[in-house]
Design a protein around this motif. Structure first.
Motif, PDB file in Angstrom:
ATOM      1  N   GLY A  53       0.819  -1.198   0.000  1.00 43.77           N
ATOM      2  CA  GLY A  53       0.000   0.000   0.000  1.00 43.77           C
ATOM      3  C   GLY A  53       0.855   1.251   0.000  1.00 43.77           C
ATOM      4  N   ALA A  54       0.176   2.387   0.036  1.00 41.75           N
ATOM      5  CA  ALA A  54       0.882   3.670  -0.057  1.00 41.75           C
ATOM      6  C   ALA A  54       1.865   3.873   1.088  1.00 41.75           C
ATOM      7  CB  ALA A  54      -0.135   4.807  -0.090  1.00 41.75           C
ATOM      8  N   ASN A  55       1.596   3.290   2.259  1.00 50.12           N
ATOM      9  CA  ASN A  55       2.453   3.511   3.421  1.00 50.12           C
ATOM     10  C   ASN A  55       3.199   2.262   3.879  1.00 50.12           C
ATOM     11  OD1 ASN A  55       1.610   6.283   3.754  1.00 50.12           O
ATOM     12  ND2 ASN A  55      -0.318   5.503   4.565  1.00 50.12           N
ATOM     13  N   PHE A  68       6.742  -0.687   7.374  1.00 49.16           N
ATOM     14  CA  PHE A  68       7.790  -1.693   7.462  1.00 49.16           C
ATOM     15  C   PHE A  68       8.991  -1.159   8.236  1.00 49.16           C
ATOM     16  CE2 PHE A  68      11.557  -3.794   5.498  1.00 49.16           C
ATOM     17  CZ  PHE A  68      11.284  -5.099   5.877  1.00 49.16           C
ATOM     18  N   THR A  69       9.377   0.076   7.959  1.00 51.73           N
ATOM     19  CA  THR A  69      10.511   0.686   8.656  1.00 51.73           C
ATOM     20  C   THR A  69      10.244   0.789  10.151  1.00 51.73           C
ATOM     21  OG1 THR A  69      11.061   1.955   6.668  1.00 51.73           O
ATOM     22  CG2 THR A  69      12.008   2.716   8.755  1.00 51.73           C
ATOM     23  N   GLU A  70       9.031   1.214  10.505  1.00 52.36           N
ATOM     24  CA  GLU A  70       8.672   1.315  11.924  1.00 52.36           C
ATOM     25  C   GLU A  70       8.676  -0.058  12.585  1.00 52.36           C
ATOM     26  OE1 GLU A  70       4.938   3.306  12.056  1.00 52.36           O
ATOM     27  OE2 GLU A  70       5.779   5.282  11.558  1.00 52.36           O
ATOM     28  N   ALA A  71       8.191  -1.073  11.860  1.00 58.10           N
ATOM     29  CA  ALA A  71       8.182  -2.428  12.411  1.00 58.10           C
ATOM     30  C   ALA A  71       9.608  -2.921  12.634  1.00 58.10           C
ATOM     31  CB  ALA A  71       7.432  -3.370  11.468  1.00 58.10           C
ATOM     32  N   LEU A  72      10.508  -2.659  11.687  1.00 58.33           N
ATOM     33  CA  LEU A  72      11.901  -3.070  11.832  1.00 58.33           C
ATOM     34  C   LEU A  72      12.535  -2.435  13.067  1.00 58.33           C
ATOM     35  CD1 LEU A  72      13.331  -2.935   8.181  1.00 58.33           C
ATOM     36  CD2 LEU A  72      12.848  -4.968   9.550  1.00 58.33           C
TER      37      LEU A  72
END
Length: 535
Positions: free
Chosen positions: A218-220, A225-229
C-alpha cells in the motif's frame, strides 16, 4: 473450492470477511506498480469512436509492436485479449472503483463483517476508526442502518452493506445487538477515513528471529515496514522472515521503498522498459534499517508483481534466501487512459526486469483462458505438491542468469525459490472441501466457538491450545443440524486440518491478524524451513 488456494486455507477468510471502508479487495494493478494514471480525458462520443481511439492508443503506447490493422472491427474486449491478459477495458463503475483504490479514497466506518445466518456480524473493529470511537465491538450484530432493517431480510450483500458506506463526515445510525446478549443499542457513527496498517503481523518468533507479514504494498507499506523493523530491532532481531505469500502486489514505490531498508546503497532494484517507454532504473538509496542481517523471503504461486520485484532483487543480489514455491509471474506495467464517459483503458506499456535483467512475466501465448488457468495446471502437473514432474525443472528451458555468488536463476515465469516447500494437502478431501465451500467452519466459529473462549485465555495458551473433543463434537452436531451428510471416514481423515483451521479462525476473531498469524505459523512448514535455514 479452488484447489490451489488450499495451501493456506484460512486465507479464504480474506474473501469471506470484508472490510467496510479503508482497504481495497482484489485489486492488482495499482498506480506506480502496474500503471500510471493519465490526467487528460479522452473524447469518444460513441462505441465506434472509442474502438478507434483504443486502437490508436495501442499503436502509440503498447509495450510491443502490434499490427493494429488486424484489430479493426473487433469488439473492445476481443481487441485487448489479442494483446495480453492485463490490458483491459473498465466500464465507468469499475473504473471509479479502481480510481478510488489507486488514490486511497476509502471512506467508511472501519469494520470487518461476516454474514452469519442472514445477519451482519462484526468480526473486527479497526482501532481508532469511526466505529471504534462509537463503541462498536467484535461480535456485535448490525440489525438496522438508519431506518432500514438489514439483517433477517435475506438481502444481497451489496444491499446489506451499501447503506453503511458514504461520504466522509456524514452520519449513520446503527441499531446493534451486543455480543452474547439480546440487548440492542443505538450507535451514532460519523463516517470518515479509515487508516489500516499494511503490515499484517510483526513479532519475534524466537529471541533473534523476527517475522513480518505483508499481504499488499500500500501507499504507506514502506513506512510501516521501517517502523516495524525499528521496534523488532529493539527486541533483539538479527534475522528476518519476510512473508510475501498471497501478496498480489501494490505500489511499486512501496516495494522499492521497502527494498531500500534491506539492500545496500546504489544497488539496482528493478527497471522498466517498453517499445515506447525508455528504460527507467530504480536504485537503492542505502542507509536502511536491515541491510546486513540474515533474510528469508517466503513466496508462493499467488505472490505477484511488486512482491515478485522485491523477491527477484533479493535473489539476484544474493541478499537472502527465497523459500516456498514459484511465484505467479506478472511482470507487465499498465497505464490507465480515462474516457469522458467515466470508463477507462488499462494498457500494458512496459515490462519489469530484475537487476540481472530477468523478465518475470510468464507466457500468455496460449491465450487468455489458458493464462487464467495456469495455476490450476501447476497443481495438476504436480509442481505445487512435488508430485509428477515436480518443481525442479519448471523454468530450465527459460533464459538463465548467474548471480554474483554463482547461483543460477531463471526468467520467463515468476521467481523460482532457492528452497522449495510443497503445498500441504494432507487431510484435504471432498468432504473437507464441502465444509469450506459452504462456510461451515466460519459459521461454527462465529456462531458457537467464539463464545466459548476469550482473548486473554487464548493469548496465554497459544503454544499449547488445541480444539477439544467437546468442541469437535459440537462441530459435528452443527454440521448435522445444517442437514449435511457426514462421511465419517473422510471426516476423521480431515480432522487434523479441520481442527487447525478452527483454531486459527478463533485466534483471528479474538486477537486479529497478529494473533492469527502467530497461531498459524506454529505449524507452518515454510516458516519452519525458514527458521532452519537462517540458523
Amino acid at each position: 473450492m479452488n484447489k490451489i488456494t488450499r495451501q493456506n486455507l484460512i486465507i479464504a477468510l480474506t474473501y469471506s470477511v470484508t472490510l467496510i471502508g479503508g482497504m481495497y479487495l482484489g485489486f492488482k494493478f495499482l498506480k506506480d506498480q502496474g500503471y500510471n494514471l493519465q490526467k487528460q480525458t479522452l473524447k469518444a462520443d460513441n462505441n465506434k469512436e472509442k474502438v478507434a481511439e483504443i486502437i490508436h492508443l495501442i499503436d502509440k503506447n503498447y509495450v510491443d509492436e502490434v499490427n493494429t490493422d488486424t484489430l479493426n472491427h473487433l469488439p473492445i474486449d476481443s481487441i485487448l485479449h489479442q494483446l495480453d491478459p492485463h490490458s483491459m477495458y473498465l466500464p465507468p463503475e469499475k473504473a471509479a472503483e479502481q480510481s478510488d483504490a489507486l488514490e486511497g479514497n476509502f471512506q467508511g466506518i472501519g469494520i470487518e463483517y461476516y454474514i452469519l445466518n442472514d445477519t451482519l456480524m462484526v468480526t473486527n473493529v479497526i482501532k481508532d476508526g469511526p466505529a471504534y470511537g462509537s463503541g462498536m465491538r467484535p461480535g456485535d450484530k448490525i440489525l438496522k442502518v438508519d431506518s432500514a432493517f438489514v439483517s433477517g431480510k435475506q438481502l444481497p450483500r451489496d444491499q446489506m452493506i451499501g447503506r453503511i458506506k458514504g461520504r466522509s463526515g456524514t452520519p449513520v445510525q446503527l441499531l446493534v445487538m451486543r455480543a452474547g446478549t439480546s440487548q440492542s443499542v443505538l450507535l451514532n457513527v460519523k463516517r470518515g477515513r479509515v487508516q489500516v496498517s499494511s503490515i499484517d503481523a510483526a513479532y519475534m518468533v524466537n529471541p533473534s528471529t523476527a517475522y513480518i507479514r505483508i499481504s499488499k504494498f500500500g501507499a504507506n507499506t514502506d513506512i510501516d515496514f521501517t517502523e516495524a523493523l525499528r521496534g523488532l530491532k529493539v527486541k533483539g532481531m538479527s534475522k528476518l522472515i519476510l512473508d510475501l505469500r498471497d501478496n498480489g502486489g501494490g505500489y511499486l514505490t512501496a516495494a522499492t521503498g521497502l527494498a531500500n531498508q534491506i539492500l545496500p546503497e546504489n544497488k539496482l532494484i528493478v527497471y522498466t522498459e517498453g517499445k515506447h517507454e525508455p528504460r527507467t532504473d530504480y536504485i537503492a538509496t542505502g542507509g536502511g534499517e536491515f541491510e546486513h542481517g540474515k533474510l528469508a523471503i517466503l513466496i508462493n504461486e499467488n505472490t505477484a508483481s511488486a512482491s515478485e520485484i522485491l523477491a527477484g532483487a533479493v535473489q539476484d543480489l544474493d541478499r537472502g534466501l527465497i523459500i516456498g514455491r514459484r511465484s505467479f509471474g506478472k511482470g507487465l506495467v499498465q497505464e490507465q487512459f480515462p474516457f469522458g464517459d467515466g470508463s477507462a483503458l488499462n494498457l500494458t506499456i512496459a515490462r519489469y526486469y530484475t537487476p540481472l535483467g530477468r523478465s518475470i512475466q510468464k507466457s500468455y501465448k496460449k491465450g487468455y483462458a489458458a493464462y487464467q488457468n495456469e495455476l490450476e495446471e501447476r497443481f495438476s502437473d504436480g509442481e505445487l505438491t512435488d508430485k509428477g514432474s515436480g518443481p525442479k525443472d519448471t523454468l530450465k528451458k527459460h533464459p538463465s542468469f548467474v548471480t554474483g555468488a554463482g547461483k543460477v536463476v531463471f526468467g520467463g515465469g515468476g521467481i523460482q525459490p532457492d528452497i522449495y516447500v510443497k503445498m500441504d494437502t494432507v487431510g484435504v478431501n471432498k468432504f473437507y472441501n464441502s465444509l469450506i465451500s459452504k462456510k461451515i467452519l466460519f459459521d461454527f466459529v462465529f456462531d458457537v466457538l467464539a463464545n466459548r473462549y476469550n482473548s486473554h485465555y487464548l493469548e496465554q495458551n497459544m503454544s499449547t491450545f488445541s480444539i477439544s473433543h467437546e468442541d469437535f463434537n459440537a462441530l459435528v452436531k452443527y454440521i448435522q443440524n445444517r442437514k449435511i451428510i457426514i462421511d465419517q471416514h473422510q471426516l476423521m481423515a480431515a480432522k487434523p486440518v479441520i481442527c487447525n483451521d478452527l483454531r486459527v479462525l478463533l485466534y483471528k476473531y479474538h486477537l486479529g491478524d497478529a494473533g492469527y498469524y502467530k497461531a498459524l505459523n506454529l505449524n507452518d512448514s515454510m516458516v519452519k524451513q525458514a527458521l532452519n535455514s537462517l540458523q
